[in-house]
Design an enzyme around this catalytic site. Structure first.
Site, PDB file in Angstrom:
ATOM      1  N   LEU A  27      55.719  49.084  57.101  1.00 26.95           N
ATOM      2  CA  LEU A  27      56.826  49.528  56.264  1.00 26.95           C
ATOM      3  C   LEU A  27      57.013  51.040  56.254  1.00 26.95           C
ATOM      4  O   LEU A  27      58.142  51.541  56.187  1.00 26.95           O
ATOM      5  CB  LEU A  27      56.588  49.056  54.818  1.00 26.95           C
ATOM      6  N   TYR A  28      55.927  51.789  56.328  1.00 35.64           N
ATOM      7  CA  TYR A  28      55.993  53.228  56.133  1.00 35.64           C
ATOM      8  C   TYR A  28      56.883  53.909  57.174  1.00 35.64           C
ATOM      9  O   TYR A  28      56.610  53.855  58.377  1.00 35.64           O
ATOM     10  CB  TYR A  28      54.595  53.852  56.179  1.00 35.64           C
TER      11      TYR A  28
END
Length: 239
Positions: A27-28
């Site tokens: 996700l980052y």
């Protein structure tokens, strides 16, 4: 987001100091974090412990989030590619997925272990009863169980001491607390009677909701006293 040129001296300094655990997530920064970590650790893969996570939304549509077998398998391959590695030392579920059977999730993770993509599996913030259910399910099926819990834990947020930490201790599960500095609140940067004016405060919708209560300032002010006594920064005392 910190791009690769700014991340390079940070990673180098960490390695020089003997830090060998690096944790990221698909996700980052929409996968860019994994790409940067993979590039900066290239050639040193066997000297570090590499961890990533899966679960949260990474695109549009029903198959771009969750802990279904489809999403886990697809995202695991993407993470390995971005990290330039053939395996993850620790693959963690990024929160509980109420829409997917924990049995389906655990069987998919167990398959990743057996095909060699993942060495160990871990979990992150959830209710203790959910984690207990996951551990029971693994034991009941005779498959890979979670070895770690990445929980929200710091001087201002101590709820984990009630049930989750005793559960992990009883089950020999390791802890990897996230936000040990309470999103920067425990650095001492924020003062009781001074209106916050930082980019983090303006852009992080959870920051003001979770901290800045009178009792939170009681904690950080006490940490400041201890830091002054020891001759160190508040950030060194707080974790």
């Amino acid at each position: 987001m910190v791009e690769i040129d700014k991340a390079r001296p940070i990673i180098k300094r960490a390695l020089d100091l003997g830090i060998n655990f690096f944790d990221t997530a698909n996700l980052y920064s929409n996968g860019r974090s994994e790409e940067i970590v993979g590039e900066l650790l290239r050639g040193q893969r066997d000297d570090v412990v590499l961890a990533s996570k899966v679960r949260l939304k990474v695109g549009d549509g029903p198959n771009k989030e969750g802990l279904s077998r489809y999403h886990i398998m697809k995202e695991a391959r993407k993470s390995l590619s971005r990290l330039q590695t053939d395996r993850l030392d620790l693959y963690q579920i990024h929160r509980w997925d109420p829409e997917t059977s924990i049995t389906e999730t655990l069987l998919a993770l167990d398959d990743l272990v057996h095909i060699g993509f993942v060495e160990y599996i871990g979990a992150s913030s959830m209710w203790a009863w959910q984690f207990a259910k996951a551990l029971f399910t693994s034991d009941n099926l005779g498959i890979t169980r979670f070895v770690s819990m990445q929980n929200h834990y710091n001087l201002c947020y101590r709820e984990e001491e009630r049930e989750m930490i005793p559960l992990c201790k009883d089950q020999s599960v390791g802890l990897i607390p996230w936000s040990p500095l309470a999103r920067g609140f425990l650095t001492g940067r924020y003062k009781r009677r001074s209106p916050p004016n930082t980019s983090r405060y303006r852009t992080d919708k959870y920051f003001a909701e979770r901290f800045f209560r009178p009792e939170d300032f009681d904690v950080v002010e006490r940490a400041e006293e201890v830091a002054a006594e020891k001759g160190v920064t508040v950030a060194q005392i707080a974790p």
